[in-house]
Design a protein around this motif. Sequence first.
Motif, PDB file in Angstrom:
ATOM      1  N   LYS A 349       0.833  -1.211   0.000  1.00  0.00           N
ATOM      2  CA  LYS A 349       0.000   0.000   0.000  1.00  0.00           C
ATOM      3  C   LYS A 349       0.866   1.259   0.000  1.00  0.00           C
ATOM      4  CE  LYS A 349      -3.911  -2.280   2.242  1.00  0.00           C
ATOM      5  NZ  LYS A 349      -4.880  -2.268   3.363  1.00  0.00           N
ATOM      6  N   GLU A 350       1.899   1.234  -0.832  1.00  0.00           N
ATOM      7  CA  GLU A 350       2.823   2.361  -0.886  1.00  0.00           C
ATOM      8  C   GLU A 350       2.441   3.409  -1.920  1.00  0.00           C
ATOM      9  OE1 GLU A 350       3.247  -0.937  -1.918  1.00  0.00           O
ATOM     10  OE2 GLU A 350       5.403  -1.113  -2.311  1.00  0.00           O
ATOM     11  N   PHE A 351       1.391   3.151  -2.705  1.00  0.00           N
ATOM     12  CA  PHE A 351       0.926   4.103  -3.713  1.00  0.00           C
ATOM     13  C   PHE A 351      -0.422   4.694  -3.311  1.00  0.00           C
ATOM     14  CE2 PHE A 351       3.171   0.895  -6.518  1.00  0.00           C
ATOM     15  CZ  PHE A 351       4.293   1.682  -6.748  1.00  0.00           C
ATOM     16  N   ILE A 352      -0.734   5.835  -3.918  1.00  0.00           N
ATOM     17  CA  ILE A 352      -2.094   6.372  -3.942  1.00  0.00           C
ATOM     18  C   ILE A 352      -2.502   6.482  -5.397  1.00  0.00           C
ATOM     19  CG2 ILE A 352      -3.496   8.448  -3.626  1.00  0.00           C
ATOM     20  CD1 ILE A 352      -2.093   8.926  -0.997  1.00  0.00           C
ATOM     21  N   PHE A 353      -3.641   5.882  -5.741  1.00  0.00           N
ATOM     22  CA  PHE A 353      -4.221   5.994  -7.078  1.00  0.00           C
ATOM     23  C   PHE A 353      -5.449   6.898  -6.955  1.00  0.00           C
ATOM     24  CE2 PHE A 353      -2.793   1.330  -7.285  1.00  0.00           C
ATOM     25  CZ  PHE A 353      -1.502   1.688  -7.651  1.00  0.00           C
ATOM     26  N   ALA A 354      -5.486   7.973  -7.718  1.00  0.00           N
ATOM     27  CA  ALA A 354      -6.578   8.935  -7.564  1.00  0.00           C
ATOM     28  C   ALA A 354      -6.678   9.831  -8.782  1.00  0.00           C
ATOM     29  CB  ALA A 354      -6.369   9.788  -6.311  1.00  0.00           C
ATOM     30  N   GLY A 355      -7.819  10.455  -8.914  1.00  0.00           N
ATOM     31  CA  GLY A 355      -7.990  11.515  -9.894  1.00  0.00           C
ATOM     32  C   GLY A 355      -7.612  12.854  -9.288  1.00  0.00           C
ATOM     33  N   ARG A 356      -7.309  13.819 -10.134  1.00  0.00           N
ATOM     34  CA  ARG A 356      -7.113  15.215  -9.722  1.00  0.00           C
ATOM     35  C   ARG A 356      -5.943  15.413  -8.762  1.00  0.00           C
ATOM     36  NH1 ARG A 356     -12.158  13.504  -9.721  1.00  0.00           N
ATOM     37  NH2 ARG A 356     -12.191  13.099  -7.477  1.00  0.00           N
ATOM     38  N   ILE A 357      -4.948  14.521  -8.817  1.00  0.00           N
ATOM     39  CA  ILE A 357      -3.758  14.699  -7.982  1.00  0.00           C
ATOM     40  C   ILE A 357      -3.057  16.007  -8.339  1.00  0.00           C
ATOM     41  CG2 ILE A 357      -1.411  13.802  -7.647  1.00  0.00           C
ATOM     42  CD1 ILE A 357      -2.570  11.030  -7.424  1.00  0.00           C
ATOM     43  N   ASP A 358      -3.072  16.386  -9.616  1.00  0.00           N
ATOM     44  CA  ASP A 358      -2.555  17.676 -10.084  1.00  0.00           C
ATOM     45  C   ASP A 358      -3.703  18.687 -10.066  1.00  0.00           C
ATOM     46  OD1 ASP A 358      -1.340  19.802 -11.368  1.00  0.00           O
ATOM     47  OD2 ASP A 358      -1.112  18.787 -13.288  1.00  0.00           O
ATOM     48  N   ASP A 359      -3.772  19.670  -9.089  1.00  0.00           N
ATOM     49  CA  ASP A 359      -2.832  19.687  -8.010  1.00  0.00           C
ATOM     50  C   ASP A 359      -3.565  19.838  -6.685  1.00  0.00           C
ATOM     51  OD1 ASP A 359      -0.549  19.546  -6.565  1.00  0.00           O
ATOM     52  OD2 ASP A 359       0.158  21.524  -7.043  1.00  0.00           O
ATOM     53  N   LYS A 360      -4.347  18.806  -6.400  1.00  0.00           N
ATOM     54  CA  LYS A 360      -4.906  18.724  -5.055  1.00  0.00           C
ATOM     55  C   LYS A 360      -3.827  18.274  -4.067  1.00  0.00           C
ATOM     56  CE  LYS A 360      -9.279  19.583  -6.147  1.00  0.00           C
ATOM     57  NZ  LYS A 360      -9.143  19.810  -7.591  1.00  0.00           N
ATOM     58  N   LEU A 361      -2.780  17.607  -4.554  1.00  0.00           N
ATOM     59  CA  LEU A 361      -1.749  17.074  -3.667  1.00  0.00           C
ATOM     60  C   LEU A 361      -0.994  18.186  -2.945  1.00  0.00           C
ATOM     61  CD1 LEU A 361      -0.025  14.820  -2.481  1.00  0.00           C
ATOM     62  CD2 LEU A 361       1.290  14.772  -4.621  1.00  0.00           C
TER      63      LEU A 361
END
Length: 569
Positions: A349-361
């Motif tokens: 579980k070392e990743f995050i898969f998601a929409g809108r990472i650019d740029d909610k991160l």
Amino acid sequence: MTRHTPDFLRQRSSNLSLRSLAAANSLSTSRLSSFANPAEFEKKQPMSDAEKAFIVGDLSRCGSPTLCDSCYRDIPDHRTDSIVLRLKDDRSSCSSCKVMSTNPEAFTEPFLKFMQENPTIFHAVGYFTDKAMSLGYTELPARDDWSGKLEAGGKYFVTRNGTSVIAFTVGKAYKPGNGVAMIAGHIDALTARLKPVSNKPTKAGYVQLGVAPYAGGLNETWWDRDLSIGGRVIVRDGSGKTSSKLVKLDWPIAKIPTLAPHFGVGIMGQNNKETEAVPIIGLDNSDISSSTATPAQPLGPVGSFAATQPPRLVKIISKELGIDDYSQIVNWELELFDLQPATVGGLDKEFIFAGRIDDKLCSWAAFEGLLASEANDDDGIIKLVALFDDEEIGSLLRQGARGNFLPSVIERTVESLCGEGKTFGPGVMGQTYAQSFLVSADVTHAVNPNFLGRYLADHTPRLNVGISIAADSNGHMTTDSVSTAIITRVCELSDCTPQVFQIRNDSRSGGTVGPMLSSAMGVKAIDAGMAQLSMHSIRATCGSLDPGLGVKFFKGFLDKWEKVDAEWQ
């Protein structure tokens, strides 16, 4: 609700007794002092570090948090009564303590919740402002006169258009002319927005929706995705009062179907975004049904907004908002979004898969860093985070970074804080900007193992490592040797690991809000953000520790920059 264990109930009873005793002592002290000064009886108790961490970490919305005895006693009942808690003596397992120490693992689940619950920019700004208010920030309406409303030690926020927000704290030892430690990023993301007239003629029994790409939306990654809809609706009630309401649907209503490869033209045809990337949102076979079946008729009189939108969509949005009269919908700004939840992935579980990472991160991590930042008696600067709309399309609108939003807020803040002790004018503002520093925070490119040849050697940021300093020889980034030295020192003091990225000479560099803001204000600046894979895809990847590593860095910058700046003087 999950049943509490006997051990938990015994521990809770013990802690409740301690809480009651503390409350009684506090009340007794207040009553004694109130004889001399009655106002002290009504004075609100300062928020404890544990309660602050509980709010910053969104612990009330993250499963069953674990609290140590100390934090449990320091967090008011109304924060914890409606959730299931686990009590332990070990502070190392305490959720609140992990947030206070900016343990990166503590921020993974809160970030996932944020991504799932705030799919549009309107919802994101609402989330940020609600959270700021829960931590004692005061809204400053742009229309109001700010004279006499700001003070050293205060916490404030300002919004523009409901899509940009600036929040800041004023140091307790602040003096006019002191600097601003600022972080700027963007909240907007690639999407597809409904056209002004989104109703389209039914084709072959399909109800379709008229949408237009925002930035690079409707690209190849948008096909065959489960798309829902959300955004802002302008409503005028029966009394004539107009207001803005947020809406989002929790099920997929749209799909952009690909073409089977058997047709020989590629699964996306010619990828014409006007004619071949039109979402389907329903079926209407009334043209081949019985003679009594009729197509859905427009809602509202001719010329009304509702009459220009798909009737069934108008009904659904109205129902979500509790509107009976469709003519009350004056207009809306709705957009499609990928409904698939943000999730952790990978063997560990070392990743995050998601929409809108650019740029909610970076925007989420920066705002969290501000909310978690320290408030010491000797803080002499303003700590500020500015999150803008429209970065993906050039920042040219009033809510974008090229507008006057950030300089205006800083200038009005300094003017209010000048009071009678110092004359406000170009002199004090020139001094303020000369003593300020900007971190332009935007995601950058993590190294992709399948395309190593596309990356510049030794400029390959990795996931779950730390902030990436972005450089560009042609001024697309603000980074230079001075700003790099400053941020490297911040990382040293904050136990953060910096990385570096620069694009190859035979590739095209992207841009950020950094150059336009630093040039407008004349402040020293750097471009630094978290790394991600699959930028501008509808579904992207970052490290599961990256949200927390971002919070750690941004908090470190806000808390340490004044010390680092003094080392240069």
